[in-house]
Design an enzyme around this catalytic site. Structure first.
Site, short mmCIF file in Angstrom:
data_model
loop_
_atom_site.label_atom_id
_atom_site.label_comp_id
_atom_site.label_asym_id
_atom_site.label_seq_id
_atom_site.Cartn_x
_atom_site.Cartn_y
_atom_site.Cartn_z
N ASP A 14 0.82 -1.22 0.00
CA ASP A 14 0.00 0.00 0.00
C ASP A 14 0.85 1.27 0.00
O ASP A 14 0.45 2.29 0.56
CB ASP A 14 -0.96 0.02 1.20
CG ASP A 14 -1.96 -1.11 1.14
OD1 ASP A 14 -2.40 -1.47 0.03
OD2 ASP A 14 -2.30 -1.66 2.21
N LYS A 17 2.54 1.88 -5.24
CA LYS A 17 3.35 1.40 -6.36
C LYS A 17 2.61 1.48 -7.69
O LYS A 17 3.20 1.77 -8.73
CB LYS A 17 3.79 -0.04 -6.11
CG LYS A 17 4.70 -0.23 -4.91
CD LYS A 17 5.18 -1.66 -4.79
CE LYS A 17 4.07 -2.63 -4.46
NZ LYS A 17 3.41 -2.38 -3.16
N GLY A 41 -3.05 -5.40 -4.85
CA GLY A 41 -4.04 -4.45 -5.34
C GLY A 41 -3.38 -3.14 -5.70
O GLY A 41 -2.87 -2.43 -4.82
N HIS A 42 -3.32 -2.83 -7.00
CA HIS A 42 -2.69 -1.60 -7.46
C HIS A 42 -3.75 -0.68 -8.06
O HIS A 42 -4.46 -1.07 -8.99
CB HIS A 42 -1.60 -1.91 -8.48
CG HIS A 42 -0.45 -2.67 -7.90
ND1 HIS A 42 0.56 -3.23 -8.67
CD2 HIS A 42 -0.14 -2.97 -6.61
CE1 HIS A 42 1.44 -3.83 -7.88
NE2 HIS A 42 1.03 -3.69 -6.63
N GLN A 215 3.09 -6.60 -3.22
CA GLN A 215 3.34 -6.55 -1.77
C GLN A 215 4.58 -5.67 -1.50
O GLN A 215 4.74 -4.66 -2.14
CB GLN A 215 3.51 -7.97 -1.19
CG GLN A 215 2.22 -8.78 -1.17
CD GLN A 215 1.98 -9.51 -2.46
OE1 GLN A 215 2.88 -10.10 -3.05
NE2 GLN A 215 0.75 -9.49 -2.92
#
Length: 259
Positions: A14, A17, A41-42, A215
């Site tokens: 988080d 990125k 999750g991006h 991550q």
């Protein structure tokens, strides 16, 4: 000699990125994911300001570049299908931009069930799994009994559910494979290649490549806060094995922190 640049999270995820890769991808020919699964999750935004959350497809997909899902990624076909359909509904030409490694391992419904069961047995010592089947899939990979994307082209692939239904002693109900098989058929319509050869060819052609981390360093299976980590290498070593390149071909590393 061309080298691969890398965007890595230096904390626990988080760090932002996705938006950084989206911005940097305007200057790269290729964006490549090298590890993790749809537990990542991006978040990026279209030019019109619409929010898009990506879990498997690299964050360069909205720009004019090739996007590769590398061999080190574990893929839930249902999640990938949903992501592709979401992007195509927005007018993104996914077929011309996305290439999937034929060696990426497949997350099946059984892996997700195993994940939930394993976590439920830990009680107060829970790892904090996202319950997406990531760990069990990597477990099957290193146990040399995993399924890879190339296997969806085998004539007996649809017997998979029957094979697992015949197993005795599983501590939970066998999940339904119907949507899983539909998603596997859907994925066959997209580019599936030996991406390790392709990436090295791109490097030999002096194309610019950016590897997108999932991550972050604190969750690395080797150097993170073990056992409360993810199931893959989230640092530069993951780039080498997850894309099929030598350490000497790593260039700039962009370390991202949350402030």
């Amino acid at each position: 000699m061309s080298k691969i640049d890398v965007v890595l999270g230096l904390q626990f995820g988080d760090e932002g990125k996705g938006k950084i890769v989206d911005y940097l991808s305007q200057n790269y020919d290729v964006i490549a994911r090298f590890s993790g699964g749809d537990n990542a999750g991006h978040t990026i935004y279209t030019k019109s300001g619409e929010k898009i959350v990506l879990h498997l497809i690299p964050s360069g997909i909205l720009n004019d570049c090739i996007n590769i899902i590398g061999n080190g990624v574990v893929i839930n076909p249902c999640a990938l299908k949903e992501e592709i359909e979401m992007l195509e509904a927005l007018g993104v030409d996914v077929k011309s931009k996305l290439i999937i490694s034929d060696k990426a391992h497949i997350i099946t419904p059984l892996h997700k069930s195993w994940d939930s069961f394993n976590e439920s047995q830990l009680g107060s010592n829970k790892i904090g799994s996202t319950l997406k089947g990531i760990g069990p899939c990597y477990t099957d990979k290193v146990s040399r009994k995993g399924l890879r994307i190339k296997d969806i082209f085998n004539s007996d692939f649809n017997l998979l559910g029957i094979k697992w239904n015949s197993q005795i002693g599983l501590p939970f109900q066998i999940p339904d494979f119907k949507e899983f098989f539909k998603a596997c058929e859907f994925i066959k319509n997209y580019r599936i290649e030996q991406t390790e050869f392709l990436i090295n060819q791109y490097l030999d052609e002096d194309k610019s490549i950016l590897a997108e981390g999932a991550q972050a360093a604190g969750l690395d299976i080797e150097f993170g806060t073990y056992p409360y980590v993810t199931s893959s290498s989230t640092t530069t070593s993951g780039v080498c094995v997850g894309l099929g390149v030598a350490p000497k071909r790593i260039g700039i590393v962009y370390g991202v922190i949350k402030v």
